[in-house]
Write an enzyme that holds these catalytic residues in place. Structure first.
Site, mmCIF file in Angstrom:
data_model
loop_
_atom_site.group_PDB
_atom_site.id
_atom_site.type_symbol
_atom_site.label_atom_id
_atom_site.label_comp_id
_atom_site.label_asym_id
_atom_site.label_seq_id
_atom_site.Cartn_x
_atom_site.Cartn_y
_atom_site.Cartn_z
ATOM 1 N N CYS A 97 1.777 -2.891 -5.103
ATOM 2 C CA CYS A 97 2.937 -2.121 -4.672
ATOM 3 C C CYS A 97 2.567 -0.948 -3.747
ATOM 4 O O CYS A 97 2.205 -1.178 -2.600
ATOM 5 C CB CYS A 97 3.714 -1.674 -5.906
ATOM 6 S SG CYS A 97 5.438 -1.326 -5.572
ATOM 7 N N ARG A 131 16.895 -1.166 -4.574
ATOM 8 C CA ARG A 131 15.620 -1.186 -5.276
ATOM 9 C C ARG A 131 15.493 -2.511 -6.021
ATOM 10 O O ARG A 131 16.439 -2.941 -6.672
ATOM 11 C CB ARG A 131 15.580 -0.012 -6.256
ATOM 12 C CG ARG A 131 14.210 0.453 -6.519
ATOM 13 C CD ARG A 131 14.072 1.786 -7.173
ATOM 14 N NE ARG A 131 12.667 1.916 -7.491
ATOM 15 C CZ ARG A 131 11.751 2.366 -6.655
ATOM 16 N NH1 ARG A 131 12.106 2.789 -5.462
ATOM 17 N NH2 ARG A 131 10.480 2.408 -7.004
ATOM 18 N N HIS A 197 3.321 -5.530 -10.887
ATOM 19 C CA HIS A 197 2.830 -4.613 -11.921
ATOM 20 C C HIS A 197 2.834 -5.378 -13.250
ATOM 21 O O HIS A 197 3.088 -6.567 -13.302
ATOM 22 C CB HIS A 197 3.804 -3.433 -12.082
ATOM 23 C CG HIS A 197 3.921 -2.546 -10.896
ATOM 24 N ND1 HIS A 197 2.961 -1.630 -10.543
ATOM 25 C CD2 HIS A 197 4.913 -2.395 -9.984
ATOM 26 C CE1 HIS A 197 3.372 -0.948 -9.476
ATOM 27 N NE2 HIS A 197 4.545 -1.398 -9.115
HETATM 28 N N1 GLN Z 1 7.313 3.872 -3.471
HETATM 29 C C1 GLN Z 1 7.165 2.475 -3.172
HETATM 30 C C2 GLN Z 1 8.476 1.714 -3.135
HETATM 31 O O1 GLN Z 1 9.424 2.098 -3.765
HETATM 32 C C3 GLN Z 1 6.185 1.856 -4.150
HETATM 33 C C4 GLN Z 1 6.700 1.799 -5.574
HETATM 34 C C5 GLN Z 1 5.682 1.293 -6.570
HETATM 35 O O2 GLN Z 1 4.472 1.374 -6.349
HETATM 36 N N2 GLN Z 1 6.156 0.836 -7.698
HETATM 37 O O3 GLN Z 1 8.549 0.708 -2.473
#
Ligand code: GLN
Length: 257
Positions: A97, A131, A197
């Site tokens: 990520c 998101r 993750h």
């Molecule tokens: N800030 C980045 C995004 O929202 C990465 C998020 C993350 O590593 N979970 O895409």
């Protein structure tokens, strides 16, 4: 069977580690130890310099935009080039990520700040309107046979692959790189970038072993075969999670990539 000692460099564990990312380091350490391989972990953070010769495997986890903005200049100045050199020399790498985004050409935050990346992967990440949060199931033929990987994604950044970039796999459930083209992650040599993750490696043990084998090969400079482990529990975990993800009726996509 292979034995020896390998070195893992964990980038910014204090700033870039979310949703169980550190479990990947523990998994590599444990699976090495079970085989009598010593895995030494070196943690590098702001101000530290990476010597490309000291990394057999590198881990770079995820983080929020705020942390990425803090890390980005330091990473470019003191570590990015060395990461590219290490990978060029055959070191293994797993990035997740936020780490994956910073290893691309650039990452633009939700607030519109463009953070230049290290350019290991020819990918660009831009903010998206929504998101993506949830479990992910992908199919990959990374090691020549079709396998599945399960993980958890939480990102608003959308990553687009440059021409010729090999994705890690094809999403079955979940958004993956961008929620549009069905790809997830990117691969170059023995380096992997992904949105998975979770922790990723405990429930996808073959991927952990792929990274370990590459790290050991890098260290010993010879072909290696890892001693097989009893992975029945890990396999059960993988199958249970995969079944749950499929059963949850997440967005299912099909088609070639
Ligand atoms: N800030 C980045 C995004 O929202 C990465 C998020 C993350 O590593 N979970 O895409």
């Amino acid at each position: 069977m292979a034995s020896g000692k390998i070195r893992l460099v964990h980038l910014y564990p204090d700033l870039m580690s979310v949703y169980g990312d550190r479990g990947n380091v523990l998994t590599l350490w444990r699976r090495a130890e079970w085989r009598g391989i010593e895995l030494e972990v070196k943690e590098l953070t702001l101000g530290d310099t990476l010597d490309p010769a000291e990394a057999d495997v590198i881990f770079f986890g995820g983080g929020q935009d705020r942390e990425q903005a803090v890390v980005s200049p330091d990473f470019l100045r003191q570590k990015g080039e060395a990461v590219r050199e290490a990978v060029e020399d055959g070191a293994a790498l797993l990035s997740v990520c936020g780490g994956y985004q910073l290893l691309g050409q650039s990452y633009t935050t939700v607030e519109g700040q463009e953070l230049p990346g290290a350019g290991l992967f020819d990918v660009r990440s831009v903010p998206g309107p929504q998101r993506h949060i949830g479990n992910v199931l992908i199919e990959t033929d990374l090691d020549g046979q079709r396998r599945t990987l399960v993980g958890f994604e939480n990102h608003s950044g959308r990553t687009f692959l440059g021409p010729g970039v090999r994705p890690l796999g094809r999403t079955v459930v979940g958004a993956g790189n961008n929620g549009e083209d069905g790809t997830e992650g990117a691969v170059i040599k023995t380096a992997i970038g992904c949105y998975l993750h979770g922790s990723l490696l405990p429930k996808n043990p073959w991927l952990a072993d792929r990274l370990l084998a590459a790290a050991l090969r890098h260290r010993l400079r010879e072909p290696v075969t890892l001693e097989p482990l009893d992975d029945r529990l890990e396999e059960e975990a993988h199958q249970a999670v995969a079944a749950r993800i499929r059963g949850a009726g997440g967005r299912v996509k099909s088609g070639a990539w």
